[in-house]
Design a protein around this motif. Structure first.
Motif, PDB file in Angstrom:
ATOM      1  N   GLY A   1       0.768  -1.227   0.000  1.00 17.08           N
ATOM      2  CA  GLY A   1       0.000   0.000   0.000  1.00 17.08           C
ATOM      3  C   GLY A   1       0.801   1.281   0.000  1.00 17.08           C
ATOM      4  O   GLY A   1       1.911   1.360   0.552  1.00 17.08           O
ATOM      5  N   ALA A   2       0.234   2.302  -0.623  1.00 18.26           N
ATOM      6  CA  ALA A   2       0.789   3.649  -0.537  1.00 18.26           C
ATOM      7  C   ALA A   2       0.791   4.083   0.922  1.00 18.26           C
ATOM      8  O   ALA A   2      -0.146   3.801   1.667  1.00 18.26           O
ATOM      9  N   GLY A   3       1.853   4.743   1.338  1.00 12.88           N
ATOM     10  CA  GLY A   3       1.940   5.218   2.714  1.00 12.88           C
ATOM     11  C   GLY A   3       2.445   4.203   3.710  1.00 12.88           C
ATOM     12  O   GLY A   3       2.676   4.538   4.875  1.00 12.88           O
ATOM     13  N   CYS A   4       2.635   2.951   3.275  1.00 15.31           N
ATOM     14  CA  CYS A   4       3.120   1.897   4.188  1.00 15.31           C
ATOM     15  C   CYS A   4       4.649   1.929   4.231  1.00 15.31           C
ATOM     16  O   CYS A   4       5.329   1.006   3.780  1.00 15.31           O
ATOM     17  N   SER A   5       5.166   3.015   4.781  1.00 14.20           N
ATOM     18  CA  SER A   5       6.606   3.249   4.733  1.00 14.20           C
ATOM     19  C   SER A   5       7.259   3.280   6.106  1.00 14.20           C
ATOM     20  O   SER A   5       8.436   3.616   6.239  1.00 14.20           O
ATOM     21  N   SER A   6       6.493   2.921   7.155  1.00 13.04           N
ATOM     22  CA  SER A   6       7.065   2.877   8.500  1.00 13.04           C
ATOM     23  C   SER A   6       6.305   1.828   9.305  1.00 13.04           C
ATOM     24  O   SER A   6       5.152   1.522   9.002  1.00 13.04           O
ATOM     25  N   PRO A   7       6.938   1.272  10.345  1.00 14.73           N
ATOM     26  CA  PRO A   7       6.249   0.277  11.178  1.00 14.73           C
ATOM     27  C   PRO A   7       4.945   0.803  11.772  1.00 14.73           C
ATOM     28  O   PRO A   7       3.962   0.068  11.865  1.00 14.73           O
ATOM     29  N   GLU A   8       4.921   2.072  12.157  1.00 11.70           N
ATOM     30  CA  GLU A   8       3.719   2.644  12.762  1.00 11.70           C
ATOM     31  C   GLU A   8       2.566   2.674  11.756  1.00 11.70           C
ATOM     32  O   GLU A   8       1.431   2.299  12.082  1.00 11.70           O
ATOM     33  N   ARG A   9       2.846   3.120  10.544  1.00  6.89           N
ATOM     34  CA  ARG A   9       1.784   3.180   9.522  1.00  6.89           C
ATOM     35  C   ARG A   9       1.344   1.778   9.117  1.00  6.89           C
ATOM     36  O   ARG A   9       0.151   1.520   8.930  1.00  6.89           O
ATOM     37  N   ASN A  10       2.303   0.884   8.965  1.00  6.27           N
ATOM     38  CA  ASN A  10       1.962  -0.487   8.588  1.00  6.27           C
ATOM     39  C   ASN A  10       1.056  -1.138   9.634  1.00  6.27           C
ATOM     40  O   ASN A  10       0.159  -1.914   9.303  1.00  6.27           O
ATOM     41  N   LYS A  11       1.315  -0.803  10.896  1.00  2.00           N
ATOM     42  CA  LYS A  11       0.516  -1.401  11.973  1.00  2.00           C
ATOM     43  C   LYS A  11      -0.941  -0.951  11.895  1.00  2.00           C
ATOM     44  O   LYS A  11      -1.847  -1.706  12.259  1.00  2.00           O
ATOM     45  N   ARG A  12      -1.169   0.266  11.441  1.00  2.53           N
ATOM     46  CA  ARG A  12      -2.550   0.738  11.296  1.00  2.53           C
ATOM     47  C   ARG A  12      -3.319  -0.167  10.332  1.00  2.53           C
ATOM     48  O   ARG A  12      -4.457  -0.543  10.593  1.00  2.53           O
ATOM     49  N   VAL A  13      -2.682  -0.480   9.221  1.00  4.58           N
ATOM     50  CA  VAL A  13      -3.319  -1.349   8.229  1.00  4.58           C
ATOM     51  C   VAL A  13      -3.422  -2.771   8.768  1.00  4.58           C
ATOM     52  O   VAL A  13      -4.463  -3.429   8.645  1.00  4.58           O
ATOM     53  N   GLU A  14      -2.340  -3.257   9.372  1.00  8.01           N
ATOM     54  CA  GLU A  14      -2.328  -4.631   9.884  1.00  8.01           C
ATOM     55  C   GLU A  14      -3.400  -4.836  10.951  1.00  8.01           C
ATOM     56  O   GLU A  14      -4.103  -5.856  10.953  1.00  8.01           O
ATOM     57  N   ASP A  15      -3.549  -3.875  11.852  1.00  7.90           N
ATOM     58  CA  ASP A  15      -4.565  -3.997  12.901  1.00  7.90           C
ATOM     59  C   ASP A  15      -5.966  -4.054  12.309  1.00  7.90           C
ATOM     60  O   ASP A  15      -6.825  -4.820  12.770  1.00  7.90           O
ATOM     61  N   ALA A  16      -6.207  -3.238  11.286  1.00  6.95           N
ATOM     62  CA  ALA A  16      -7.522  -3.248  10.633  1.00  6.95           C
ATOM     63  C   ALA A  16      -7.766  -4.567   9.914  1.00  6.95           C
ATOM     64  O   ALA A  16      -8.871  -5.126   9.960  1.00  6.95           O
ATOM     65  N   LEU A  17      -6.725  -5.101   9.272  1.00  7.99           N
ATOM     66  CA  LEU A  17      -6.858  -6.384   8.575  1.00  7.99           C
ATOM     67  C   LEU A  17      -7.091  -7.529   9.555  1.00  7.99           C
ATOM     68  O   LEU A  17      -7.898  -8.423   9.299  1.00  7.99           O
ATOM     69  N   ARG A  18      -6.390  -7.519  10.680  1.00  4.45           N
ATOM     70  CA  ARG A  18      -6.551  -8.587  11.676  1.00  4.45           C
ATOM     71  C   ARG A  18      -7.963  -8.577  12.267  1.00  4.45           C
ATOM     72  O   ARG A  18      -8.529  -9.628  12.572  1.00  4.45           O
ATOM     73  N   ARG A  19      -8.517  -7.397  12.377  1.00  9.33           N
ATOM     74  CA  ARG A  19      -9.886  -7.295  12.869  1.00  9.33           C
ATOM     75  C   ARG A  19     -10.879  -7.824  11.827  1.00  9.33           C
ATOM     76  O   ARG A  19     -11.863  -8.484  12.170  1.00  9.33           O
ATOM     77  N   ALA A  20     -10.592  -7.569  10.551  1.00 11.21           N
ATOM     78  CA  ALA A  20     -11.483  -8.020   9.481  1.00 11.21           C
ATOM     79  C   ALA A  20     -11.284  -9.491   9.143  1.00 11.21           C
ATOM     80  O   ALA A  20     -12.232 -10.192   8.780  1.00 11.21           O
ATOM     81  N   PHE A  21     -10.024  -9.981   9.278  1.00  9.90           N
ATOM     82  CA  PHE A  21      -9.686 -11.365   8.930  1.00  9.90           C
ATOM     83  C   PHE A  21      -8.917 -12.004  10.087  1.00  9.90           C
ATOM     84  O   PHE A  21      -7.691 -12.201   9.994  1.00  9.90           O
ATOM     85  N   PRO A  22      -9.571 -12.322  11.172  1.00 10.99           N
ATOM     86  CA  PRO A  22      -8.877 -12.783  12.389  1.00 10.99           C
ATOM     87  C   PRO A  22      -8.125 -14.093  12.223  1.00 10.99           C
ATOM     88  O   PRO A  22      -7.193 -14.361  12.988  1.00 10.99           O
ATOM     89  N   GLY A  23      -8.466 -14.905  11.234  1.00  6.26           N
ATOM     90  CA  GLY A  23      -7.791 -16.187  11.081  1.00  6.26           C
ATOM     91  C   GLY A  23      -6.717 -16.216  10.018  1.00  6.26           C
ATOM     92  O   GLY A  23      -6.137 -17.275   9.741  1.00  6.26           O
ATOM     93  N   SER A  24      -6.393 -15.082   9.420  1.00  7.18           N
ATOM     94  CA  SER A  24      -5.454 -15.044   8.298  1.00  7.18           C
ATOM     95  C   SER A  24      -4.051 -14.623   8.732  1.00  7.18           C
ATOM     96  O   SER A  24      -3.881 -13.861   9.686  1.00  7.18           O
ATOM     97  N   VAL A  25      -3.051 -15.132   7.997  1.00  8.31           N
ATOM     98  CA  VAL A  25      -1.670 -14.658   8.146  1.00  8.31           C
ATOM     99  C   VAL A  25      -1.548 -13.388   7.302  1.00  8.31           C
ATOM    100  O   VAL A  25      -1.968 -13.369   6.144  1.00  8.31           O
ATOM    101  N   ILE A  26      -0.977 -12.330   7.877  1.00  5.45           N
ATOM    102  CA  ILE A  26      -1.008 -11.022   7.221  1.00  5.45           C
ATOM    103  C   ILE A  26       0.395 -10.443   7.055  1.00  5.45           C
ATOM    104  O   ILE A  26       1.190 -10.427   7.995  1.00  5.45           O
TER     105      ILE A  26
END
Length: 288
Positions: free
Chosen positions: A65-90
């Motif tokens: 993704g655009a803007g995924c250039s730091s651990p902090e920003r990546n975590k925002r996306v990862e946290d949202a994905l884990r909430r939407a797909f709790p059983g997936s490897v991300i």
């Protein structure tokens, strides 16, 4: 099944693929964690993505993704994905790596993104080894749709456009100075707003004033980014993104000025990413 996301600030292309060379495509609004917090990102997943993926068993998600250039920003996306797909490897990574994998494959080269925003890197065939930083909408994004829109709107507000162009632009978008400034300075993603004017630029691309504007946009990108990479005159310079694709003729002229060799120009990295991840999936299945 695995889910691949190729996300920009304007739109996100999602691909559900398996090892049988089959895939399904869905689309959602663009996501950029530079501007959006986890809750807003999750809201997009909840309202736009999940309803399109009913009964899909997603084992792994690769999000570029655009803007995924730091651990902090990546975590925002990862946290949202884990909430939407709790059983997936991300896995969450920068869209720059997606671009490099899609347009360079296993060969060294310079990979560039010219879409709503812009970025570039030097790629050794496996990894990104150098990156002239993208400074984002306020300080950079040269070569992008947002930068092109910024050049156009500045020329309009400063009364530098020919009357015919200014009138056409004003009427097409019902522009007012206050409306422009309120949107640019009050929006979560001002770059997305300014990039919408790239369509007008494309429609008027034969006008001498607009033609010079397009050239200036790409010249800034080559001067501030491409020319800074070691060996840029020998390595292929590859591009992905709607701005590179639709204004390819001017892009090639600027590259020639700088002595650069353009390799691939494509609108979207999706097909290259599909191929890359299907091969990876096949390898994992073979090892299982």
């Amino acid at each position: 099944m695995i889910l691949i996301a190729d996300s920009g600030s304007t739109k996100t292309d999602w691909r559900v693929i398996n090892a049988n060379q089959e895939y399904e495509q869905v689309n959602t609004t663009g996501i950029n964690p530079q501007y959006l917090e986890t809750e807003k990102i999750y809201a997009i997943f909840e309202t736009e993505l999940l309803p399109q993926l009913k009964e899909k068993n997603i084992s792994t998600i690769y999000y570029y993704g655009a803007g995924c250039s730091s651990p902090e920003r990546n975590k925002r996306v990862e946290d949202a994905l884990r909430r939407a797909f709790p059983g997936s490897v991300i896995f969450v990574d920068h869209d720059l790596l997606a671009a490099a994998r899609a347009i360079c494959g296993h060969q060294p080269g310079i990979a560039c993104i010219l879409g709503t925003g812009s970025n570039s890197c030097l790629y050794d065939g496996k990894n990104i080894v150098d990156n002239v930083p993208s400074l984002g909408f306020l300080m950079g994004d040269e070569g992008s749709g947002a930068y092109l829109g910024k050049l156009l709107i500045k020329a309009y507000l400063y009364r530098e456009l020919p009357d015919e162009l200014a009138t056409s632009l004003k009427n097409k978008y019902s522009l007012t100075k206050d409306g422009i400034l309120d949107t640019v300075y009050g929006s979560d993603i001002p770059s997305q707003y300014l990039a919408t004017f790239a369509k007008f630029v494309y429609e008027k691309r034969k006008n001498p004033v607009i033609k010079e504007m397009i050239y200036e946009n790409f010249e800034e990108f080559f001067e501030r980014h491409v020319s800074k990479y070691e060996g840029f005159g020998e390595l292929p310079v590859n591009f992905v993104g709607s701005i590179a694709f639709h204004f390819a003729d001017t892009l090639k002229l600027v590259a020639k000025k700088y002595g650069a060799h353009i390799g691939t120009i494509i609108s979207s990295p999706s097909e290259g990413l599909i191929k890359y991840h299907q091969e990876l999936l096949n390898m994992q299945d073979a090892q299982a």
